[in-house]
Design an enzyme around this catalytic site. Structure first.
Site, PDB file in Angstrom:
ATOM      1  CG  PHE A 145      -1.779   1.488   1.082  1.00 20.88           C
ATOM      2  CD1 PHE A 145      -2.893   1.695   0.567  1.00 20.88           C
ATOM      3  CD2 PHE A 145      -0.974   2.659   1.855  1.00 20.88           C
ATOM      4  CE1 PHE A 145      -3.417   2.496   0.183  1.00 20.88           C
ATOM      5  CE2 PHE A 145      -2.022   4.207   1.734  1.00 20.88           C
ATOM      6  CZ  PHE A 145      -3.292   3.580   1.165  1.00 20.88           C
ATOM      7  CG  ASP A 218       5.445   3.386   1.780  1.00 20.29           C
ATOM      8  OD1 ASP A 218       5.516   4.670   3.173  1.00 20.29           O
ATOM      9  OD2 ASP A 218       4.029   4.205   1.425  1.00 20.29           O
ATOM     10  CE  LYS A 247      -0.490   7.061   7.189  1.00 20.95           C
ATOM     11  NZ  LYS A 247      -0.616   6.043   6.256  1.00 20.95           N
TER      12      LYS A 247
HETATM   13  C1  LIG Z   1      -0.735   6.613   4.935  1.00 22.40           C
HETATM   14  C2  LIG Z   1       0.353   6.013   3.445  1.00 22.40           C
HETATM   15  C3  LIG Z   1       0.787   6.242   2.671  1.00 22.40           C
HETATM   16  C4  LIG Z   1      -0.068   7.617   1.639  1.00 22.40           C
HETATM   17  O1  LIG Z   1      -0.781   9.127   2.531  1.00 22.40           O
HETATM   18  P1  LIG Z   1      -1.231   9.691   2.573  1.00 22.40           P
HETATM   19  O2  LIG Z   1      -1.137  10.823   3.763  1.00 22.40           O
HETATM   20  O3  LIG Z   1      -2.772   8.847   2.735  1.00 22.40           O
HETATM   21  O4  LIG Z   1      -1.079   9.295   1.228  1.00 22.40           O
HETATM   22  C5  LIG Z   1       1.609   5.644   1.368  1.00 22.40           C
HETATM   23  N1  LIG Z   1       2.174   4.184   2.433  1.00 22.40           N
HETATM   24  C6  LIG Z   1       1.653   3.623   3.511  1.00 22.40           C
HETATM   25  C7  LIG Z   1       2.741   2.871   4.116  1.00 22.40           C
HETATM   26  C8  LIG Z   1       0.752   4.048   4.351  1.00 22.40           C
HETATM   27  O5  LIG Z   1       0.599   3.856   5.261  1.00 22.40           O
END
Ligand SMILES: *Cc1c(COP(=O)(O)O)cnc(C)c1O
Length: 399
Positions: A145, A218, A247
């Protein structure tokens, strides 16, 4: 006059009527947060066990972060990057020094930071690795994701993220997670420029070096102390070529994301080639520095590591007493339990409703898994109280 909402029912009906139906929230309407707690309109208090998908690792409305927000908001919020501002350089230095990189590029959402990393990897591939024009490939792992933009869902294998949103962006190859030979085969393609990996990290790092491929991680959800270290990759002593954060970078106060990398990679992008109106704004920069300082000063990684062990021990012991929980897994305070029913069943959803009734908020994922991730400022006593709530709620479902 601005209207006000006075009941949960009213708020839910309003969102339902005027808002897009792109989420399926639990029927709880929140209007206040402080530390590990949230309150609904009716004044009921809950422990937050989602932490806005790990954006509020520092706890809700942390006074030091909110103070930084207010003080900066009174001075200057946005200049665009047409001009310099007096906070951005400080924030860039702060994150580069904290994570050990040469340069930082701030954006807003996590998806945008991943888009940025993809563009950097591609341009690096063409200008440094010598990949022929428009043939760059980025290798991703199954069940990833990375966000919701059309490019990023092109690297997804989740049908609900992709269905009816094509055509998709070419240039991604998807390999099985945790399968090193499959990864090696994919990386042998000379057109590969990047790999946004998580897991089997050490081999991935070595293979990327061998094939001159950028390792992109990520850590938007796993980073910033959540798993018991500053970064999840620290558990395996891996340092990606590109680190992507979001985040908790703002403690949940503003959307702030960043890509960190070394000069050789970052400097392939020249003025005018990439950007964002709000990216790197002084308000975000001030909030980011305050939020990261809280993580360090309050030793949130250590707290997550210590309390995560206690939490999993309690859940392991609880599994002996119930047939409703089939698996407990996690690192630090990013944990999940698997519920003894099919992904199509409503059981995990109903358990989460029971949690809410008993004063704890969590949300199922993939149907029968419940992620349990409180703010990292939680105390040992509170963790035990929350385990009591979780156990009591699940026992009421035992067959
Ligand atoms: C939340 C998340 C995203 C996307 O972040 P947004 O601020 O919602 O665009 C990408 N990668 C991971 C692993 C996430 O948990």
């Amino acid at each position: 006059m601005v209207e006000t909402i006075t009941s949960s029912r009213e708020a839910i009906l309003l969102e339902d009527k005027y808002g897009a139906h792109n989420y399926h929230p639990l029927p709880v309407v929140l209007n206040k947060g402080e530390g590990v707690f949230l309150w609904d309109i009716e004044g009921k208090r809950y422990y937050d066990f989602l932490s806005a998908y790990s954006a509020v690792n520092q706890g809700h409305c942390h006074p030091r972060i909110i103070n930084a927000l207010i003080e900066q908001a009174k001075e200057l919020t946005l200049t665009s990057r047409a001009f310099y501002n007096d906070k951005l350089g400080l924030a860039e230095k702060f994150v580069c020094e904290t994570f050990g990189y040469d340069k930082a590029l701030f954006m807003n959402s996590g998806a945008e930071a991943n888009e940025t990393a993809i563009k950097l990897a591609r341009k690096w591939g063409y200008t440094k690795k010598g990949i022929p024009d428009n043939e760059a490939v980025i290798v991703a792992v199954k069940k990833n994701f990375h966000g919701r933009t059309t490019t990023i869902i092109s690297a997804s294998t989740d049908p609900s993220a992709r269905k009816s949103f094509g055509p998709f962006m070419p240039g991604f190859e998807i390999v099985d997670y945790d399968n090193v030979p499959a990864l090696e085969k994919a990386l042998a393609n000379p057109n590969v420029c990047g790999l946004p990996a998580a897991g089997y990290l050490k081999s991935a790092e070595q293979l990327c070096k061998k094939h001159n491929v950028l390792l992109m991680m990520d850590e938007i959800q796993t980073g910033i102390a959540r798993t018991g270290k500053m970064l999840a990759s620290d558990h395996e002593n891996v340092k990606p070529d590109m680190l992507i954060l979001g985040k908790a970078l703002s403690g949940g106060v503003l959307p702030i994301s960043v890509v960190l990398t070394r000069d050789e990679v970052m400097l392939v992008i020249k003025p005018g080639e990439h950007g964002s109106t709000f990216g790197g704004n002084p308000l975000a920069a001030a909030v980011c520095m305050a939020a990261m300082q809280v993580v360090k000063d309050e030793k949130l990684a250590e707290n997550a590591e210590r309390l995560g062990k206690i939490f999993r021990q309690r859940m392991q012991a609880f599994m002996q007493k119930t047939n409703m929980v089939t698996l407990v897994r996690g690192k630090g305070l990013l944990n999940a339990i698997m519920i003894n029913d099919t992904p199509e069943s409503e059981t995990a959803w109903n358990i989460c409703l029971k949690f809410a009734e008993n004063g704890l908020l969590a949300k199922p994922t993939h149907g029968n898994i419940i992620r349990l991730a409180p703010p990292l400022v939680i105390t040992e006593e509170q963790i035990h109280e929350c385990c009591d709530i979780i156990e009591k709620s699940i026992l009421s479902f035992s067959k």
